[in-house]
Design a protein around this motif. Structure first.
Motif, PDB file in Angstrom:
ATOM      1  N   SER A 246       0.813  -1.210   0.000  1.00  0.00           N
ATOM      2  CA  SER A 246       0.000   0.000   0.000  1.00  0.00           C
ATOM      3  C   SER A 246       0.851   1.266   0.000  1.00  0.00           C
ATOM      4  O   SER A 246       0.346   2.355  -0.275  1.00  0.00           O
ATOM      5  N   ARG A 247       2.133   1.130   0.279  1.00  0.00           N
ATOM      6  CA  ARG A 247       3.038   2.272   0.311  1.00  0.00           C
ATOM      7  C   ARG A 247       3.655   2.503  -1.067  1.00  0.00           C
ATOM      8  O   ARG A 247       3.842   1.557  -1.836  1.00  0.00           O
ATOM      9  N   PRO A 248       3.963   3.763  -1.405  1.00  0.00           N
ATOM     10  CA  PRO A 248       4.524   4.054  -2.735  1.00  0.00           C
ATOM     11  C   PRO A 248       5.825   3.303  -3.016  1.00  0.00           C
ATOM     12  O   PRO A 248       6.067   2.889  -4.152  1.00  0.00           O
ATOM     13  N   THR A 249       6.658   3.117  -1.994  1.00  0.00           N
ATOM     14  CA  THR A 249       7.928   2.415  -2.190  1.00  0.00           C
ATOM     15  C   THR A 249       7.790   0.905  -2.051  1.00  0.00           C
ATOM     16  O   THR A 249       8.721   0.164  -2.371  1.00  0.00           O
ATOM     17  N   GLY A 250       6.623   0.452  -1.554  1.00  0.00           N
ATOM     18  CA  GLY A 250       6.436  -0.973  -1.320  1.00  0.00           C
ATOM     19  C   GLY A 250       6.924  -1.433   0.029  1.00  0.00           C
ATOM     20  O   GLY A 250       6.873  -2.635   0.336  1.00  0.00           O
ATOM     21  N   TRP A 251       7.387  -0.480   0.879  1.00  0.00           N
ATOM     22  CA  TRP A 251       7.936  -0.840   2.184  1.00  0.00           C
ATOM     23  C   TRP A 251       7.354   0.050   3.270  1.00  0.00           C
ATOM     24  O   TRP A 251       6.949   1.180   3.020  1.00  0.00           O
ATOM     25  N   ASN A 252       7.334  -0.486   4.491  1.00  0.00           N
ATOM     26  CA  ASN A 252       6.911   0.272   5.656  1.00  0.00           C
ATOM     27  C   ASN A 252       7.849  -0.086   6.802  1.00  0.00           C
ATOM     28  O   ASN A 252       8.707  -0.962   6.666  1.00  0.00           O
ATOM     29  N   ASN A 253       7.678   0.596   7.929  1.00  0.00           N
ATOM     30  CA  ASN A 253       8.584   0.389   9.046  1.00  0.00           C
ATOM     31  C   ASN A 253       7.834   0.462  10.361  1.00  0.00           C
ATOM     32  O   ASN A 253       6.953   1.306  10.539  1.00  0.00           O
ATOM     33  N   ALA A 254       8.192  -0.427  11.300  1.00  0.00           N
ATOM     34  CA  ALA A 254       7.501  -0.477  12.583  1.00  0.00           C
ATOM     35  C   ALA A 254       7.861   0.714  13.466  1.00  0.00           C
ATOM     36  O   ALA A 254       7.018   1.215  14.212  1.00  0.00           O
ATOM     37  N   VAL A 255       9.089   1.183  13.394  1.00  0.00           N
ATOM     38  CA  VAL A 255       9.522   2.305  14.220  1.00  0.00           C
ATOM     39  C   VAL A 255       9.064   3.631  13.636  1.00  0.00           C
ATOM     40  O   VAL A 255       8.715   4.555  14.364  1.00  0.00           O
ATOM     41  N   PHE A 256       9.044   3.727  12.305  1.00  0.00           N
ATOM     42  CA  PHE A 256       8.667   4.952  11.607  1.00  0.00           C
ATOM     43  C   PHE A 256       7.546   4.617  10.636  1.00  0.00           C
ATOM     44  O   PHE A 256       7.772   4.408   9.448  1.00  0.00           O
ATOM     45  N   PRO A 257       6.290   4.535  11.102  1.00  0.00           N
ATOM     46  CA  PRO A 257       5.170   4.161  10.227  1.00  0.00           C
ATOM     47  C   PRO A 257       5.033   5.106   9.037  1.00  0.00           C
ATOM     48  O   PRO A 257       5.210   6.309   9.155  1.00  0.00           O
ATOM     49  N   ASN A 258       4.723   4.510   7.877  1.00  0.00           N
ATOM     50  CA  ASN A 258       4.523   5.256   6.635  1.00  0.00           C
ATOM     51  C   ASN A 258       5.763   6.051   6.226  1.00  0.00           C
ATOM     52  O   ASN A 258       5.665   7.162   5.681  1.00  0.00           O
ATOM     53  N   VAL A 259       6.909   5.494   6.495  1.00  0.00           N
ATOM     54  CA  VAL A 259       8.165   6.150   6.154  1.00  0.00           C
ATOM     55  C   VAL A 259       8.303   6.249   4.632  1.00  0.00           C
ATOM     56  O   VAL A 259       7.826   5.377   3.882  1.00  0.00           O
ATOM     57  N   GLY A 260       8.927   7.320   4.160  1.00  0.00           N
ATOM     58  CA  GLY A 260       9.116   7.501   2.731  1.00  0.00           C
ATOM     59  C   GLY A 260      10.325   6.750   2.192  1.00  0.00           C
ATOM     60  O   GLY A 260      10.454   6.568   0.984  1.00  0.00           O
ATOM     61  N   MET A 261      11.203   6.327   3.069  1.00  0.00           N
ATOM     62  CA  MET A 261      12.434   5.649   2.648  1.00  0.00           C
ATOM     63  C   MET A 261      12.163   4.181   2.328  1.00  0.00           C
ATOM     64  O   MET A 261      11.526   3.479   3.105  1.00  0.00           O
ATOM     65  N   PRO A 262      12.644   3.681   1.188  1.00  0.00           N
ATOM     66  CA  PRO A 262      12.532   2.239   0.918  1.00  0.00           C
ATOM     67  C   PRO A 262      13.544   1.459   1.746  1.00  0.00           C
ATOM     68  O   PRO A 262      14.450   2.044   2.350  1.00  0.00           O
TER      69      PRO A 262
END
Length: 247
Positions: A135-151
Motif C-alpha cells: 500500500s506504500r509508494p515504495t512498497g515498504w513500511n517500518n515499525a519504528v517509523f510508520p509510513n516512512v518515505g524511505m525504501p
C-alpha cells in the motif's frame, strides 16, 4: 531560587514524560556499542557508502576523517570513494533535494549527526524493522517509523518480510492495530544474526560519525576533572592556612 528549582523540576518531568511516551510507542532494542572497534567501524563505513550515501549526504563529514578509523587514502579511494574524486571532499550526493522530495515525498535528511538526534537504539531498531507493504509508494513500511518515505535499501541483505498484526482495544474503546512480529517471505544474502551484526556495525559508524572526536573529548574531560579536583584541594588547604590565625 525556589522559582528556578520549580522550573527545572517541571522541565525534568516534561522530558521524562516525553521519554516514557517514546518508549511506550515502540520498543527499541539496545544497540551494541562498537565505536571503539576500528574493524567494526570500517565495515560500517563500507555499508554506509554503498547503501546510504546514494540518497543521504553527510556534509559535515570529510572522507579524510576516515583516517581516524585506520583507513589510508589509498584504501578510501579504492573502496569508498564513489561520489567524488577527492579524498578531502565532504560526503555529499549528486541528487538534488527537490528531486528527492518528488520521488520520496520528503528530502532524505543529512546523516552527519542523525545518530545524535535519534539515538543509537532508534537507528538500530529502525534498520531491522522494515517490512513489505504494497500500500506504500515504495512498497515498504517500518515499525519504528510508520509510513516512512524511505525504501528498505538493505532488503537484499535481510530478505523480504511481512508484518504480523494484532488488534487490541485501549481504555477509550479505540481499536489499535499493532505489529507483534514479522514473517520471512524470501531469504536475504545474510542470516538473521549476520544481518543484525551488520546493522550494529552501521549504527556504530553513524554514532562515531556524529562526533568523531568523542573518545578524545571524554579522555580530555577526565584529565580536566582530575586537574580541577587537585586545584580545589590546594585552594582549600591554602584557604585554611590563610585564615588559621584569624578568629
Amino acid at each position: 531560587m525556589k522559582k528556578l528549582l520549580s522550573i527545572l523540576a517541571m522541565l525534568g518531568a516534561t522530558l521524562l514524560g516525553t521519554q516514557v511516551m517514546a518508549e511506550e510507542g515502540v520498543h527499541l532494542d539496545a544497540a551494541p556499542n562498537r565505536t571503539a572497534d576500528l574493524v567494526s567501524l570500517q565495515r560500517g563505513a563500507r555499508l554506509f557508502v554503498n547503501y546510504c550515501l546514494n540518497c543521504h549526504s553527510a556534509s559535515e563529514m570529510r572522507y579524510t576523517r576516515l583516517h581516524d578509523i585506520g583507513l589510508t587514502d589509498q584504501e578510501i579511494e579504492d573502496n569508498l570513494l564513489f561520489a567524488t574524486n577527492k579524498v578531502g571532499n565532504p560526503m555529499t550526493v549528486a541528487m538534488r533535494p527537490a528531486d528527492a522530495k518528488e520521488w520520496f515525498g520528503v528530502a532524505p535528511p543529512d546523516l552527519s549527526v542523525e545518530a545524535r538526534a535519534r539515538g543509537a537504539d532508534w537507528i538500530y531498531t529502525y534498520l531491522r524493522t522494515f517490512y513489505k507493504d504494497d500500500s506504500r509508494p515504495t512498497g515498504w513500511n517500518n515499525a519504528v517509523f510508520p509510513n516512512v518515505g524511505m525504501p528498505h535499501v538493505l532488503w537484499q541483505l535481510q530478505g523480504v518480510r511481512t508484518a504480523k498484526f494484532e488488534d487490541s482495544t485501549d481504555e477509550s474503546g479505540e481499536v489499535e492495530h499493532r505489529i507483534i512480529g514479522f514473517q520471512q517471505v524470501t531469504p536475504g544474502t545474510m542470516s538473521a544474526n549476520d544481518y543484525d551484526d551488520a546493522v550494529a556495525d552501521l549504527t556504530s559508524y553513524l554514532v562515531w560519525m556524529g562526533e568523531p572526536a568523542a573518545k578524545e573529548r571524554k579522555q580530555l574531560g577526565a584529565w580536566v576533572l582530575l586537574f580541577l579536583g587537585l586545584l580545589s584541594f590546594f585552594a582549600w588547604r591554602l584557604n585554611a592556612a590563610y585564615w588559621k590565625d584569624i578568629k
